[in-house]
Design an enzyme around this catalytic site. Sequence first.
Site, PDB file in Angstrom:
ATOM      1  N   CYS A  88      -4.497  -0.325   1.210  1.00  0.00           N
ATOM      2  CA  CYS A  88      -5.158  -1.270   2.115  1.00  0.00           C
ATOM      3  C   CYS A  88      -4.771  -1.013   3.568  1.00  0.00           C
ATOM      4  CB  CYS A  88      -4.820  -2.699   1.700  1.00  0.00           C
ATOM      5  SG  CYS A  88      -5.329  -3.081   0.002  1.00  0.00           S
ATOM      6  N   THR A  89      -3.534  -0.614   3.788  1.00  0.00           N
ATOM      7  CA  THR A  89      -3.080  -0.296   5.143  1.00  0.00           C
ATOM      8  C   THR A  89      -3.776   0.961   5.652  1.00  0.00           C
ATOM      9  OG1 THR A  89      -0.941  -1.350   4.742  1.00  0.00           O
ATOM     10  CG2 THR A  89      -1.056   0.241   6.555  1.00  0.00           C
TER      11      THR A  89
END
Length: 184
Positions: free
Chosen positions: A79-80
């Site tokens: 997600c980062t």
Amino acid sequence: MISRRNFIHIFLVLVLTCLGYFNSTPTAQALGGKLPEINQPAPDFSLPTNTGDGKISLSDLRGKWVVVYFYPKDFTSGCTIEARRFQQDLPKYLEKNAQIIGISADDVDSHAEFCDSEGLKFPLLADTQGEVSKAYGSWMSFISSRHSFIIDPEGILRETFVKVNPNIHSQEVFARLQELQQKV
């Protein structure tokens, strides 16, 4: 109280989701529900944002192209990476009159910390009950699936992405956005 077995199951689903294991079309549809139809009005939403300035509604963004991406969890590796790529490409999206919006089940405080930590300049919306994620076929019991959607300036859904590789996803979305804009 969550049993150890349930905790391990939840943890593994979260890890596998963030790594992209649940991104093939059949799995995404089975786990996330029915995806909205292309060339139909996109499901409207109104959710609180990381800035604390109230809510952002899809209907408020008429006149712009909108990229809505659902993701499982702030601060996880996949997600980062995905958020960083969208941030890196943000100037190109803005030149194309496109707004990027990220949505997950995390609350506004988590989103604010994530944006501060990663220098994100686009809004993250808190879908803590999963209602919007469900409307977009992107809900897996307690987290959002990694799905993305391109919505045109009239609010019509023009593209759906369910097989997402966080490393190159922003580039894929941007390329498709350019194709769609050339047809208009």
